[in-house]
Design a protein around this motif. Structure first.
Motif, short mmCIF file in Angstrom:
data_model
loop_
_atom_site.label_atom_id
_atom_site.label_comp_id
_atom_site.label_asym_id
_atom_site.label_seq_id
_atom_site.Cartn_x
_atom_site.Cartn_y
_atom_site.Cartn_z
N GLY A 35 31.82 23.98 33.39
CA GLY A 35 31.52 25.00 34.36
C GLY A 35 31.79 24.51 35.77
N TYR A 37 30.12 24.61 39.63
CA TYR A 37 29.00 24.77 40.62
C TYR A 37 29.51 24.70 42.01
CZ TYR A 37 26.05 23.76 36.78
OH TYR A 37 25.22 23.93 35.41
N LEU A 47 24.85 27.18 40.29
CA LEU A 47 25.80 27.59 39.19
C LEU A 47 26.55 28.63 39.66
CD1 LEU A 47 26.97 27.07 36.30
CD2 LEU A 47 25.10 28.66 35.54
N ARG A 50 30.09 29.35 33.95
CA ARG A 50 30.25 28.25 32.77
C ARG A 50 30.75 28.99 31.58
NH1 ARG A 50 28.09 23.72 32.64
NH2 ARG A 50 26.86 22.69 31.00
#
Length: 121
Positions: A35, A37, A47, A50
């Motif tokens: 993912g 961030y 976030l 993902r």
């Protein structure tokens, strides 16, 4: 040990595009989710997107329709295509991966060092 190395951050004008890349290397048996961030000054890390090992994706509402996450399992890599960038997208972007170093072990979460994305005219 596992290393994640990001690249692709830059200064871009509003409405522009960037593509971030992240490659994992080191002791890797397999990788589960990967993912992206981001963390803006004075804000908590959040976030962005993902992707699971079989390609299922999730996005924060703030980037839906503008950002696309993808991965290349053969290269242990994850990408983030960012379009229609806005000043509020300015942040340090971090790559994250859940890695199993050996078949006998559990998954561990690893982070990259971050790459700066600045959206400004």
């Amino acid at each position: 040990q596992v290393q994640l190395v990001e690249s692709g951050g830059d200064l871009v004008q509003p409405g522009g595009s960037l593509r971030l890349s992240c490659a994992a290397s080191g002791s890797i048996f397999d990788i589960n989710a990967m993912g992206w961030y981001r963390q803006a000054p004075w804000k908590q890390r959040e976030l962005v997107a993902r992707i699971t090992s079989d390609g299922n994706t999730a996005y924060t509402d703030r980037v839906k329709g503008r950002f696309t996450i993808s991965r290349d399992n053969a290269k242990n890599s994850v990408y983030l295509q960012m379009n229609s960038l806005k000043p509020e997208d300015t942040a340090v972007y971090y790559c994250n991966a859940d890695v199993r170093p050996d078949w006998r072990e559990r998954y561990y979460s690893f982070w990259g060092q971050g790459t700066q994305v600045t959206v400004s005219s």
